[in-house]
Enzyme design. Structure first.
Site, mmCIF file in Angstrom:
data_model
loop_
_atom_site.group_PDB
_atom_site.id
_atom_site.type_symbol
_atom_site.label_atom_id
_atom_site.label_comp_id
_atom_site.label_asym_id
_atom_site.label_seq_id
_atom_site.Cartn_x
_atom_site.Cartn_y
_atom_site.Cartn_z
ATOM 1 N N GLY A 110 -5.231 -15.281 -0.189
ATOM 2 C CA GLY A 110 -6.090 -16.449 -0.372
ATOM 3 C C GLY A 110 -5.994 -17.365 0.848
ATOM 4 O O GLY A 110 -4.927 -17.484 1.447
ATOM 5 N N ARG B 111 -3.972 -0.673 -6.657
ATOM 6 C CA ARG B 111 -4.038 -0.182 -5.279
ATOM 7 C C ARG B 111 -2.845 0.715 -4.906
ATOM 8 O O ARG B 111 -2.849 1.357 -3.871
ATOM 9 C CB ARG B 111 -4.129 -1.388 -4.313
ATOM 10 C CG ARG B 111 -5.468 -2.093 -4.388
ATOM 11 C CD ARG B 111 -5.407 -3.480 -3.742
ATOM 12 N NE ARG B 111 -4.849 -4.498 -4.646
ATOM 13 C CZ ARG B 111 -4.703 -5.791 -4.330
ATOM 14 N NH1 ARG B 111 -5.058 -6.218 -3.135
ATOM 15 N NH2 ARG B 111 -4.210 -6.646 -5.202
#
Ligand code: UD1
Ligand code: CA
Length: 459
Positions: free
Chosen positions: A141, A15
């Site tokens: 997460g 990314r």
């Protein structure tokens, strides 16, 4: 506290859209990975393993630390696989706790890491990790707890279902675990969609085995994983502002903190004032009562007290003693040393040059490989011709010398104490103390020359 550390730093950082390994991108002049490493080193682990993969050699070279065991993750199959690759390097750790952490989160502090370790030991956990509460960030997460509040698993952002999307407790990517966990690594399952093994699945595995698993909240400002250029910028900004506010507490004035950059290893004395667009980089130390005007870049340099750095000045790897003034638009190149009360003015460039107390070079000069004494006046436009096309040579200017404007001092050459160099001189021979060196062609005036020229044109 006895423990071993594993830093996960093999990821390719897709990314970031970069050819450089993600963990080598810099936050305030240091690689991202260096921050995590420094924080963990403060706690004196028995062993540090860094898992590298993408750009492995580059990372190993840049970190360049013999105390570290580097492990190569051949295939980038996720954070769970990265830990599995470290297993062989951890074979001899006995009953040491393992602290594993992401190498892309530079804001984590040693205090928070120590807090996690302490809680892990005090609560006799099998697996502990840092969580944080945040409404706005994405990509982390989520921590799933059962009705009794017991942690049961971590669900990655991309696998989140609508029923747990509202969970605000997120995984910080810092784990403490008992060494037996290494025997559970073969239970990790590949995730179909990403083809990766997740370290976070160890939570589910350990809790299903009936082991004690706990998550501890830490400040969200410390948990900033860098995955994108935007996050690189945000983290740099957070750290820069933290550093600047700490210096403010110690008595330094910043006119515009957001437009000023201060690296972590810089130090600044009381009552110094820093104007905007100034960059203080590397191992720079600024004394008390200095003023640094806008647009200065000072790198790996030491400034004494009461130093005035005027606008748009660059100072690299140099030393400046008390009460001296530099700039505007001056350039001190590496290994320049200025004494006390020196004045280096507009458009003056110095390289590897020593300047004595009370000496002035106020305008438009180049002084390279020069040793200049005290109370010397360097006239506007003076140049040391230090390079003969092959070698650099030294110019020595003793104390109390007056160098007239627009002179060239062809090195190697020495100008003796108290000597004068007449304006416009080209000095190729040593000048004895107290002498005058003059090398210009004698001036001749041609009377009525202008009128004659005009007449000629008319005819
Ligand atoms: C990870 C966690 C996520 C957590 C977040 C915190 C997993 C599966 N997810 O997500 O729960 O909220 O960190 O920042 O762990 N790495 C390797 N080898 C690999 C892949 C990654 O060494 O094959 C390293 C990376 O270099 C990086 C770290 O592990 O330093 C984390 O990897 P990254 O892909 O950034 O994980 P996140 O998606 O951020
Ligand atoms: Ca990350």
């Amino acid at each position: 506290m006895k423990f071993c550390a594993v830093i996960l730093a093999a990821g390719r950082g897709k990314r970031m859209n970069s050819l450089k390994p993600k963990v080598l991108h810099e936050v305030l002049g240091r690689p991202i990975l260096q921050y995590t490493l420094d924080a963990i080193k403060t706690l004196n682990p028995a062993k540090i393993v860094i898992v590298i993969g993408s750009g492995a050699e580059e990372v190993r070279k840049r970190i360049n630390d013999e105390a570290i065991s580097f492990v190569i993750q051949e295939k980038l199959l996720g954070t769970g696989n990265a830990l599995a690759e470290a297993k062989n390097a951890l074979i001899d750790i006995g009953d040491s706790t393992i602290v594993a952490l992401n190498g892309d989160s530079p804001l984590i502090t040693a205090e928070t890491l120590e807090g996690l370790l302490k809680k892990h030991k005090n609560d006799k956990n099998y697996f502990s990790f840092l969580s944080f509460i945040d409404d706005y960030v994405s990509g982390y997460g989520r921590v799933l707890r059962n009705k009794n509040g017991k942690v049961i698993s971590i669900v990655e952002d991309k696998h989140t279902t609508s029923e747990n999307r509202s969970i605000k407790e997120l995984n910080g990517g810092v784990y403490a675990m008992e060494p037996e966990i290494l025997n559970c690594l073969n239970r990790l399952k590949k995730h179909g969609s990403s083809g990766e093994y997740y370290i976070t699945d160890l939570v589910d595995i350990a809790s299903k085995l009936g082991k004690r698993v706990n998550a501890y909240n830490c400040p969200s400002r410390e948990i900033r994983g860098i995955n994108t250029r935007a996050e690189l910028h945000q983290v740099s900004e957070i750290l820069n502002s933290k550093i600047i506010y700490e210096w403010m507490e110690k008595g330094v004035t910043f006119i515009s903190p957001a437009a000023t950059l201060v690296h972590p290893s810089v130090s600044i004395g009381k009552d110094t004032i820093i104007y905007p667009n100034t960059y203080l980089e590397g191992n720079t130390s600024i004394g008390e009562n200095c003023i640094i005007y806008p647009g200065a870049r000072i790198c790996d340099s030491v400034l004494g007290n009461g130093v005035l750095v005027k606008d748009c000045t660059v100072i690299e790897n140099s030393k400046i003693e008390d009460m001296s003034t530099i700039g505007p638009f001056a350039h001190l190149r590496p290994h320049s040393t200025l004494g006390r009360n020196v004045k280096i003015g507009n458009f003056v460039e110095l390289k590897k040059t020593v300047i004595g107390d009370n000496t002035r070079a106020s305008h438009l000069s180049y002084l390279g490989d020069a040793i200049v004494g005290e109370n010397v006046n360097i006239g506007a436009g003076t140049i040391t011709c230090n390079y003969d096309g092959q070698k650099k040579h030294i110019t020595k200017i003793d104390s109390d010398v007056f160098v007239g404007s627009d002179s060239q001092l062809v090195a190697p050459v020495t100008i003796g104490k108290g000597a004068y160099v007449a304006a416009g001189a080209t000095v190729t021979k040593n000048v004895p103390p107290g002498a005058l060196a003059i090398s210009r062609v004698k001036q001749r005036n041609i009377e009525n020359w202008a009128a004659r020229k005009k007449l000629k044109k008319q005819n």
